[in-house]
Design a protein around this motif. Structure first.
Motif, PDB file in Angstrom:
ATOM      1  N   GLN A 267       0.739  -1.268   0.411  1.00 31.99           N
ATOM      2  CA  GLN A 267      -0.611  -0.182   0.091  1.00 31.99           C
ATOM      3  C   GLN A 267       1.055   0.969   0.000  1.00 31.99           C
ATOM      4  O   GLN A 267       0.757   2.770   0.451  1.00 31.99           O
ATOM      5  N   THR A 268       2.126   1.442  -0.420  1.00 29.66           N
ATOM      6  CA  THR A 268       2.740   2.106  -1.368  1.00 29.66           C
ATOM      7  C   THR A 268       1.875   3.291  -2.330  1.00 29.66           C
ATOM      8  O   THR A 268       1.819   2.005  -3.129  1.00 29.66           O
ATOM      9  N   SER A 299       2.391   5.864   2.067  1.00 27.45           N
ATOM     10  CA  SER A 299       2.428   5.062   2.377  1.00 27.45           C
ATOM     11  C   SER A 299       1.266   4.648   3.399  1.00 27.45           C
ATOM     12  O   SER A 299       0.756   4.875   4.622  1.00 27.45           O
ATOM     13  N   ALA A 300       0.245   4.379   2.907  1.00 29.82           N
ATOM     14  CA  ALA A 300      -1.235   3.809   3.839  1.00 29.82           C
ATOM     15  C   ALA A 300      -0.619   2.785   5.006  1.00 29.82           C
ATOM     16  O   ALA A 300      -1.529   3.477   5.790  1.00 29.82           O
ATOM     17  N   TYR A 301      -0.064   2.046   4.769  1.00 34.20           N
ATOM     18  CA  TYR A 301       0.253   1.099   6.175  1.00 34.20           C
ATOM     19  C   TYR A 301       0.750   2.309   7.423  1.00 34.20           C
ATOM     20  O   TYR A 301       0.920   2.005   8.597  1.00 34.20           O
ATOM     21  N   SER A 302       2.349   3.045   7.369  1.00 34.91           N
ATOM     22  CA  SER A 302       2.695   3.711   8.283  1.00 34.91           C
ATOM     23  C   SER A 302       2.087   5.239   7.645  1.00 34.91           C
ATOM     24  O   SER A 302       2.381   6.271   9.085  1.00 34.91           O
ATOM     25  N   GLU A 303       1.079   5.493   7.234  1.00 30.54           N
ATOM     26  CA  GLU A 303       0.475   6.745   6.927  1.00 30.54           C
ATOM     27  C   GLU A 303       1.551   8.313   7.162  1.00 30.54           C
ATOM     28  O   GLU A 303       1.229   8.803   7.851  1.00 30.54           O
ATOM     29  N   MET A 304       2.486   7.482   6.038  1.00 27.38           N
ATOM     30  CA  MET A 304       3.299   8.577   6.168  1.00 27.38           C
ATOM     31  C   MET A 304       3.587   9.265   4.738  1.00 27.38           C
ATOM     32  O   MET A 304       3.038   8.836   3.784  1.00 27.38           O
ATOM     33  N   ILE A 338       5.801  13.952   6.674  1.00 30.16           N
ATOM     34  CA  ILE A 338       4.792  13.927   8.131  1.00 30.16           C
ATOM     35  C   ILE A 338       4.243  12.247   7.604  1.00 30.16           C
ATOM     36  O   ILE A 338       4.186  11.539   7.359  1.00 30.16           O
ATOM     37  N   ASP A 339       5.113  11.680   9.195  1.00 30.14           N
ATOM     38  CA  ASP A 339       4.953  10.283   9.716  1.00 30.14           C
ATOM     39  C   ASP A 339       3.951  10.318  11.229  1.00 30.14           C
ATOM     40  O   ASP A 339       4.817  10.515  11.731  1.00 30.14           O
ATOM     41  N   ARG A 340       2.323   9.681  10.585  1.00 31.26           N
ATOM     42  CA  ARG A 340       1.392   9.405  10.878  1.00 31.26           C
ATOM     43  C   ARG A 340       2.158   8.818  12.217  1.00 31.26           C
ATOM     44  O   ARG A 340       1.847   8.237  13.939  1.00 31.26           O
ATOM     45  N   SER A 341       2.662   7.629  11.995  1.00 28.85           N
ATOM     46  CA  SER A 341       2.472   5.886  12.970  1.00 28.85           C
ATOM     47  C   SER A 341       4.070   7.160  14.006  1.00 28.85           C
ATOM     48  O   SER A 341       3.975   5.749  15.297  1.00 28.85           O
ATOM     49  N   GLN A 342       5.175   7.498  13.876  1.00 23.19           N
ATOM     50  CA  GLN A 342       6.350   7.557  14.110  1.00 23.19           C
ATOM     51  C   GLN A 342       6.054   9.034  14.806  1.00 23.19           C
ATOM     52  O   GLN A 342       6.803   9.522  15.463  1.00 23.19           O
ATOM     53  N   ALA A 343       5.003   9.753  14.644  1.00 22.13           N
ATOM     54  CA  ALA A 343       4.610  11.341  15.120  1.00 22.13           C
ATOM     55  C   ALA A 343       5.765  12.144  15.005  1.00 22.13           C
ATOM     56  O   ALA A 343       5.868  13.035  15.693  1.00 22.13           O
TER      57      ALA A 343
END
Length: 882
Positions: A267-268, A299-304, A338-343
């Motif tokens: 999902q990239t 990237s849908a997995y990491s919401e990046m 912007i990487d939501r999974s890693q804030a």
């Protein structure tokens, strides 16, 4: 050994010949149209969509399997509505890669592609089920023959809609079968790959319907060309099309290129070297050019989300309620992550610019974030700054915002200083605001604050005492998105008096605001001094000469009209406001009110100011004001036991009326400017006064001048009679009652009763008050009463019970009055007028001296030559009403 080698070699050759012959026989006898119904059934079982293939499927052989199909359509899920359709499609499949679970397609050509994309009221798109990942096993297709059993979902040997599996036929079924090529994985779980050499789509259409926003649009003349398309490998995409919209209206050309890469398993998705250009009409935007360049990845997995070297530019004109001409706006983003999974958030050299021309002013906006990095470990960055400038309409507005000392981490972000510096220059007046405060925001608790606001408001104006005025303040502001509220408290010092302001807003998406304002003293003249134009200095007179008269004003018709200030209360439609105001002393102009209180309520486009109370010039103010978003205003006010003279003096700087009493105002008006409001004024005004005076006119003195004029009509000693209001003259009264009714800005004096020790005054005809043109036209009927009680009454005894009309007319600021001689209903005065009183008053000639009302009729007077009489001055013609 050689013998066995030869036998093995011969066997392999024979097997290959048999395989080739078998494959040839299969391909020569294979009828792809026999599988159409089965394919349609598989699609329905998996997606609950109807696949329809109206044309024949044409098959070609070596070196590739070539298929050509026409008239294909796919319905929406569980619906007969068409989701997508194509007029024709052609593609070829390589045979050998199929043995290794790879679908290698040569060039794909599609003509007449159409799709209808719909978002329903719940925000769901009608293609969501097509892109959701589902587990798929191998699928085997069997041709449909008369002996084939019917296959329905849920039947034995048929997968349900959830598993989407079709079992292979029994061994007795025909031997011709299509290899397992559908789905993303085989039964063994091996990855199934798709490799398309290129796509050529012509004359496509995409129809868009958004039932949430009501938007309706379509892309026509869509042409798409791609390079080799396969998972997790970049390929070129180029497209052109035309965007047409019904709501909002759109008519624009689209052209774009990019290098695209996607991997559905991971999902990239990415688009590099983007170059998109749009021009035409896009709703309210008439775009000369809209361009997007740069690189984007998600990237849908990491919401990046990653963006690099992005340039977004817009040039054109914007219509709508606030049109903008010469619009230029740009967003430059060299690096954004912007990487939501890693804030994590990273920004490098972000810059936003916008400028354009509004109807009455131009604007210029700039925002810069040189470097910003936020992570769970730390937050740091260079100062972030922004400016907003407005110029025009004789004013300049500038606001600068700065954020410095960025610290904390991704959970709690802090600022050492948030700084706001603004200024408004209008004419000779300058208003400046400066405010600083530390700030913080807690990401997980969704709350933050400006913990120690400190600043001041400074006003510079030549009309102010000392030329300037300052309002220092301190305070705080807290926002809590969990509680959905914002609270702020401000403590200020205004004119050496304390002011406390507290505001609370809830339901922040559609705010409900409540406030309390308490102050010791508010002087609006100090905070908002009136703008006055300097008067030209008069020329110095020569020695011994009288000062020159002021130059006459230009005719009203030729004077440059002053722009009317526009009133727009449309914002009330979106306001939910509750407030309470309590001020110890309020000063507006020179009117001073004590213990002022009011309650405000604004909701559903209506504003009500109730509980309006104040101590005012020995009396009380009580009332209510209303307004609505259509600019309709009402006032219901009552002034009880108020000294009217200082009130008028304070508001108009001139007091023509004095006395103690009551004033009631109940009026309504509607309009977007002051002239419109005056023209629409409706309602009534009541005045009840006692023990006061009317300044500018002394009615008793005017009557004495009338009496003297008649008594001395031929004596040559006629008095000078004033015709203009003179503030040195006054008419005292014991009671004054007046009722005025307004209809579309035109007032009618319905009642006028003035009682003085000697006089009785009432309204006559006309009795009009024109506030649109600032004109008065009023006839007052004057009678003499109580002639025996005072020396003044005895002096006017000859006029007892004689109604003498006096007409007061002219602009409010330059009133004049005339005695209506011809309307006096006394026979003796009528005879005097008939005998030439008016001409004699104009001439100030004659030598007849006799009582005003002799016991016998006036004897005929000897006619004088008319030439002297005709040489009349015009000084008293206004008084005489001739």
């Amino acid at each position: 050994m050689k013998f066995w080698f030869k036998r093995i070699l011969i066997s392999i050759v024979v097997v290959l010949l048999v395989a080739v012959v078998g494959i040839a026989i299969f391909l020569l006898t294979f009828d792809p149209n026999a599988y159409k119904n089965k394919l349609e059934e598989i699609v329905y079982n998996r997606y609950q969509r109807t696949l329809s293939i109206k044309g024949d499927i044409e098959l070609s052989l070596f070196p590739r399997i070539g298929l050509s199909v026409q008239g294909v359509s796919l319905s929406d899920r569980n619906s007969t509505d068409t989701f997508a359709s194509i007029d024709s499609a052609r593609f070829a499949v390589a045979i050998w890669p199929l043995m290794f679970d790879r679908l290698v397609v040569d060039h794909v050509a599609v003509t007449g592609f159409k799709a209808w994309l719909i978002r329903d009221e719940e925000g769901e798109y009608n293609f969501r089920d097509l892109i959701e990942r589902r587990p798929i096993t191998s699928t085997v297709l069997a041709p449909v023959t008369a002996d084939s059993p019917a296959i329905t979902p849920g039947a034995p040997g048929v997968a349900s809609a959830d598993t989407q599996l079709v079992q292979p036929p029994a061994p007795s079924a025909p031997a011709r079968q299509l290899p397992a090529v559908l789905g993303s994985r085989t039964a063994s779980g091996t990855d199934f790959q798709i490799d398309i050499a290129g796509l050529d789509l012509k004359s496509g259409e995409i129809h868009l319907f958004d039932r949430v926003t009501g938007s309706v649009a379509r892309v026509t003349q869509l042409n798409v060309n791609t390079g080799r398309m396969t998972f997790d490998q970049a390929f070129d995409v180029a497209l052109t099309g035309k965007l047409l919209g019904d709501f909002p209206v759109a008519d624009a050309n689209i052209e774009g290129q990019a290098v695209v890469k996607f991997n559905p398993d991971q999902q990239t998705y990415s688009a590099q070297k983007i170059n998109v250009l749009v021009n035409g009409s896009l709703g309210d935007l008439d775009a000369k050019s809209v361009s997007l360049r740069g690189n984007l990845a998600y990237s849908a997995y990491s919401e990046m989300f990653n963006a690099s070297n992005v340039e977004f530019l817009v040039q054109g004109e914007l219509g709508g309620d606030t049109p903008i001409k010469n619009l230029e706006t740009s967003l430059i983003v060299p690096q954004l992550k912007i990487d939501r999974s890693q804030a994590e958030l990273q920004v490098e050299k972000l810059a936003y610019r916008a400028k354009g021309d509004l109807p009455d002013e131009s604007f210029d906006i700039a925002f810069d974030a040189p470097s910003l990095s936020v992570s769970p470990e730390a937050a740091k960055g260079e100062p972030v700054s922004g400016t907003v400038k407005l110029r025009g309409n004789n004013k300049t507005l500038g606001v600068a915002i700065g954020l410095s000392g960025i610290a904390g981490d991704a959970q709690r972000l802090t600022l050492r200083e948030l700084k706001i510096d603004g200024g408004l220059k209008q004419g000779e007046r300058l208003v400046q605001l400066k405010m600083t405060s530390p700030a913080h925001w807690d990401r997980f608790k969704d709350n933050g604050a400006l913990s120690a606001m400190k600043g001041d408001v400074r006003i510079e104006d030549a009309a102010l005492p000392g030329g300037s005025f300052e309002i220092p303040f301190i305070g705080s502001m807290q926002a809590d998105l969990v509680k959905d509220e914002l609270v702020s408290e401000i403590n200020a010092v205004v004119s050496s008096s304390k002011l406390d302001f507290r505001v609370k807003a809830t339901q922040l998406n559609d705010p409900k605001v409540a406030f309390d304002l308490n102050a010791d003293r508010l002087d609006f003249n100090t905070m908002f001094p009136p703008v006055t134009a300097p008067a030209p200095a008069p020329a110095a007179p020569a020695d011994g000469a009288k000062p020159a008269e002021p130059a006459p004003k230009p005719p009203a018709g030729k004077a440059a009209p002053k722009p009317a200030t526009t009133l727009d209360l449309g914002f009330l439609d979106s306001v939910d406001l509750t407030g309470n105001i309590a001020v110890g002393e309020v000063k507006i102009r020179e009117v001073v009110a004590n213990q002022f209180t009011a309650a405000l309520r604004a909701v559903d486009g209506n504003l009500v100011v109730s509980g309006l109370k104040a101590d005012l010039y020995e009396g009380k103010l009580d009332g209510k004001l209303t307004a609505n978003s259509k600019n309709a205003l009402t006032a219901d006010l009552s002034l009880n036991n108020v000294q009217i003279a200082p009130l008028l003096q304070g508001w108009t700087r001139e007091s023509r009326l004095s006395g103690l009493g009551t004033l009631k105002v109940k009026v309504a008006a509607e309009g977007s400017t002051l002239p419109a409001l005056k023209a629409g004024l409706m309602g009534t005004v009541q005045v009840r006064l006692r023990d006061g005076a009317v300044r500018g006119l002394n009615v008793s003195q005017t009557l004495r001048e009338v009496r003297a004029a008649v008594r001395n009509m031929f004596s040559g000693q006629l008095p000078e009679v004033a015709t203009q209001f003179d503030m040195e003259r006054r008419t005292d009264f014991t009671t004054l009652n007046a009722d005025v009714e307004f209809n579309h800005g035109q007032g009618t004096v319905k009642t006028l009763n003035l009682i003085a020790p000697v006089l009785r005054i009432s309204q006559g005809t006309p009795a009009s008050l024109d506030i649109v043109n600032n004109q008065l036209d009023l006839v007052i009927n004057v009678r003499v009463a109580n002639t025996a009680t005072t020396p003044e009454g005895k002096e006017l005894a000859d006029l007892r019970n004689v109604a003498i009309p006096i007409r007061i007319s002219g602009p409010f600021d330059k009133l004049g009055y005339q005695v209506q001689w011809k309307e006096i209903s006394n026979q003796a005065i009528k005879d005097a007028v008939q005998e030439g009183l008016l001409d004699l008053l104009s001439n100030k000639g004659g030598n007849l001296d006799q009582p005003l009302f002799p016991d016998s009729p006036i004897p005929p007077a000897q006619k004088k030559p008319m030439d002297p009489v005709k040489s009349i001055g015009d000084a008293l013609k206004g008084l005489l009403g001739k």
